[in-house]
Every structure is written in structure tokens, then in C-alpha cells.
Write a protein that holds these residues in place. Structure first.
Motif, PDB file in Angstrom:
ATOM      1  N   LYS A   8       0.851  -1.180   0.000  1.00  0.00           N
ATOM      2  CA  LYS A   8       0.000   0.000   0.000  1.00  0.00           C
ATOM      3  C   LYS A   8       0.893   1.239   0.000  1.00  0.00           C
ATOM      4  O   LYS A   8       1.850   1.309   0.769  1.00  0.00           O
ATOM      5  CB  LYS A   8      -0.903  -0.026   1.237  1.00  0.00           C
ATOM      6  CG  LYS A   8      -1.954   1.023   1.237  1.00  0.00           C
ATOM      7  CD  LYS A   8      -2.886   0.832   2.407  1.00  0.00           C
ATOM      8  CE  LYS A   8      -3.959   1.885   2.377  1.00  0.00           C
ATOM      9  NZ  LYS A   8      -4.855   1.781   3.510  1.00  0.00           N
ATOM     10  N   TYR A  13       3.787   9.313   0.004  1.00  0.00           N
ATOM     11  CA  TYR A  13       3.522   9.208  -1.434  1.00  0.00           C
ATOM     12  C   TYR A  13       2.185   9.847  -1.795  1.00  0.00           C
ATOM     13  O   TYR A  13       2.068  10.550  -2.790  1.00  0.00           O
ATOM     14  CB  TYR A  13       3.553   7.746  -1.871  1.00  0.00           C
ATOM     15  CG  TYR A  13       3.307   7.576  -3.351  1.00  0.00           C
ATOM     16  CD1 TYR A  13       4.249   7.992  -4.279  1.00  0.00           C
ATOM     17  CD2 TYR A  13       2.123   7.010  -3.818  1.00  0.00           C
ATOM     18  CE1 TYR A  13       4.023   7.859  -5.641  1.00  0.00           C
ATOM     19  CE2 TYR A  13       1.892   6.872  -5.174  1.00  0.00           C
ATOM     20  CZ  TYR A  13       2.842   7.296  -6.081  1.00  0.00           C
ATOM     21  OH  TYR A  13       2.619   7.168  -7.424  1.00  0.00           O
ATOM     22  N   HIS A  14       1.166   9.637  -0.973  1.00  0.00           N
ATOM     23  CA  HIS A  14      -0.132  10.253  -1.229  1.00  0.00           C
ATOM     24  C   HIS A  14      -0.047  11.775  -1.147  1.00  0.00           C
ATOM     25  O   HIS A  14      -0.673  12.480  -1.936  1.00  0.00           O
ATOM     26  CB  HIS A  14      -1.193   9.733  -0.264  1.00  0.00           C
ATOM     27  CG  HIS A  14      -1.684   8.365  -0.595  1.00  0.00           C
ATOM     28  ND1 HIS A  14      -2.332   8.069  -1.777  1.00  0.00           N
ATOM     29  CD2 HIS A  14      -1.610   7.209   0.085  1.00  0.00           C
ATOM     30  CE1 HIS A  14      -2.641   6.789  -1.790  1.00  0.00           C
ATOM     31  NE2 HIS A  14      -2.207   6.239  -0.682  1.00  0.00           N
ATOM     32  N   LEU A  17       1.461  12.910  -4.375  1.00  0.00           N
ATOM     33  CA  LEU A  17       0.471  12.912  -5.446  1.00  0.00           C
ATOM     34  C   LEU A  17      -0.478  14.093  -5.323  1.00  0.00           C
ATOM     35  O   LEU A  17      -0.852  14.722  -6.327  1.00  0.00           O
ATOM     36  CB  LEU A  17      -0.338  11.611  -5.435  1.00  0.00           C
ATOM     37  CG  LEU A  17       0.380  10.347  -5.850  1.00  0.00           C
ATOM     38  CD1 LEU A  17      -0.557   9.150  -5.712  1.00  0.00           C
ATOM     39  CD2 LEU A  17       0.881  10.460  -7.270  1.00  0.00           C
ATOM     40  N   TYR A  18      -0.863  14.414  -4.101  1.00  0.00           N
ATOM     41  CA  TYR A  18      -1.770  15.525  -3.855  1.00  0.00           C
ATOM     42  C   TYR A  18      -1.130  16.842  -4.288  1.00  0.00           C
ATOM     43  O   TYR A  18      -1.753  17.663  -4.958  1.00  0.00           O
ATOM     44  CB  TYR A  18      -2.142  15.553  -2.372  1.00  0.00           C
ATOM     45  CG  TYR A  18      -3.209  16.549  -2.032  1.00  0.00           C
ATOM     46  CD1 TYR A  18      -4.532  16.303  -2.374  1.00  0.00           C
ATOM     47  CD2 TYR A  18      -2.914  17.728  -1.374  1.00  0.00           C
ATOM     48  CE1 TYR A  18      -5.532  17.206  -2.058  1.00  0.00           C
ATOM     49  CE2 TYR A  18      -3.903  18.636  -1.055  1.00  0.00           C
ATOM     50  CZ  TYR A  18      -5.204  18.372  -1.405  1.00  0.00           C
ATOM     51  OH  TYR A  18      -6.192  19.264  -1.099  1.00  0.00           O
ATOM     52  N   THR A  35      -7.412  11.205  -3.154  1.00  0.00           N
ATOM     53  CA  THR A  35      -6.119  11.217  -2.472  1.00  0.00           C
ATOM     54  C   THR A  35      -6.290  11.652  -1.019  1.00  0.00           C
ATOM     55  O   THR A  35      -5.667  11.088  -0.113  1.00  0.00           O
ATOM     56  CB  THR A  35      -5.134  12.151  -3.196  1.00  0.00           C
ATOM     57  OG1 THR A  35      -5.035  11.751  -4.567  1.00  0.00           O
ATOM     58  CG2 THR A  35      -3.758  12.085  -2.573  1.00  0.00           C
ATOM     59  N   GLU A  38      -7.472   8.697   0.959  1.00  0.00           N
ATOM     60  CA  GLU A  38      -6.383   7.751   1.251  1.00  0.00           C
ATOM     61  C   GLU A  38      -5.499   8.252   2.381  1.00  0.00           C
ATOM     62  O   GLU A  38      -5.119   7.485   3.273  1.00  0.00           O
ATOM     63  CB  GLU A  38      -5.540   7.502  -0.003  1.00  0.00           C
ATOM     64  CG  GLU A  38      -6.254   6.720  -1.070  1.00  0.00           C
ATOM     65  CD  GLU A  38      -6.580   5.311  -0.629  1.00  0.00           C
ATOM     66  OE1 GLU A  38      -5.786   4.695   0.128  1.00  0.00           O
ATOM     67  OE2 GLU A  38      -7.643   4.813  -1.012  1.00  0.00           O
ATOM     68  N   ILE A  39      -5.171   9.549   2.362  1.00  0.00           N
ATOM     69  CA  ILE A  39      -4.329  10.121   3.411  1.00  0.00           C
ATOM     70  C   ILE A  39      -5.046  10.020   4.757  1.00  0.00           C
ATOM     71  O   ILE A  39      -4.462   9.588   5.755  1.00  0.00           O
ATOM     72  CB  ILE A  39      -3.979  11.589   3.085  1.00  0.00           C
ATOM     73  CG1 ILE A  39      -3.063  11.647   1.859  1.00  0.00           C
ATOM     74  CG2 ILE A  39      -3.321  12.270   4.284  1.00  0.00           C
ATOM     75  CD1 ILE A  39      -2.901  13.036   1.281  1.00  0.00           C
ATOM     76  N   GLU A  42      -5.190   6.459   6.102  1.00  0.00           N
ATOM     77  CA  GLU A  42      -3.914   6.007   6.645  1.00  0.00           C
ATOM     78  C   GLU A  42      -3.656   6.628   8.012  1.00  0.00           C
ATOM     79  O   GLU A  42      -3.198   5.947   8.939  1.00  0.00           O
ATOM     80  CB  GLU A  42      -2.770   6.356   5.687  1.00  0.00           C
ATOM     81  CG  GLU A  42      -1.414   5.904   6.150  1.00  0.00           C
ATOM     82  CD  GLU A  42      -1.269   4.399   6.275  1.00  0.00           C
ATOM     83  OE1 GLU A  42      -0.485   3.952   7.137  1.00  0.00           O
ATOM     84  OE2 GLU A  42      -1.932   3.656   5.537  1.00  0.00           O
TER      85      GLU A  42
END
Length: 88
Positions: A8, A13-14, A17-18, A35, A38-39, A42
Motif C-alpha cells: 500500500k 507518497y499520497h 500525489l496531492y 487522495t 487515502e491520506i 492512513e
């Protein structure tokens, strides 16, 4: 090959990407929202793993994050519906 699917992406990384999406001339709201989800997910899971050592403030923060995630999911579903209507 199957092992790669199990890994994952990290919060870092997220966040990367954001920031990349924000830097785009015309950022895509759906991608930004996914995104963010996902952040947030986590961060919630990290806090829940350490639930025994959490303070009351940490638990309140998790509650706010869960509400934020619910709102984001609602906005993503609305964006998807709008996208479908635009294509039709």
C-alpha cells in the motif's frame, strides 16, 4: 507480481500525489478528493493501531478524521454522478 498489489502506498507518497495534482493548471477535483481519502484513512489506521496509548484529544481527532472522510466520500460520489451526467 501479486506481492506488488499488496504493498500500500505510504502517506508521504499520497501527499506527493496531492501536491502534484494541486500544481496542475486545472486540477481534477475527483482525484484530489480520492487522495485526501487515502491520506485520512492512513492517518486513522495509524492512530487506531496505537489506541491503547491514545489520549482523549487523539480520540477526538480520530472522530473528526472519520467525519471528514465520510464527507469526502459523499463529495466523491457526487462528483462521479456529475461526471456521468456530463458524459451522457
Amino acid at each position: 507480481m501479486d506481492h506488488d498489489k499488496l504493498i500500500k502506498p505510504t502517506v508521504s507518497y499520497h501527499l506527493f500525489l496531492y501536491r502534484v495534482e494541486l500544481a496542475r493548471r486545472q486540477s481534477r477535483q475527483l482525484r484530489l478528493s480520492r487522495t485526501k481519502i487515502e491520506i485520512t484513512d492512513e492517518l486513522i489506521s495509524r492512530t487506531v493501531k496505537n489506541i491503547k496509548t491514545c489520549s482523549m484529544d487523539d480520540l477526538k481527532a480520530v472522530n473528526r478524521e472519520l467525519l471528514f472522510k465520510r464527507k469526502l466520500r459523499h463529495s466523491v460520489s457526487k462528483l462521479r454522478k456529475q461526471a456521468k451526467l456530463m458524459k451522457s
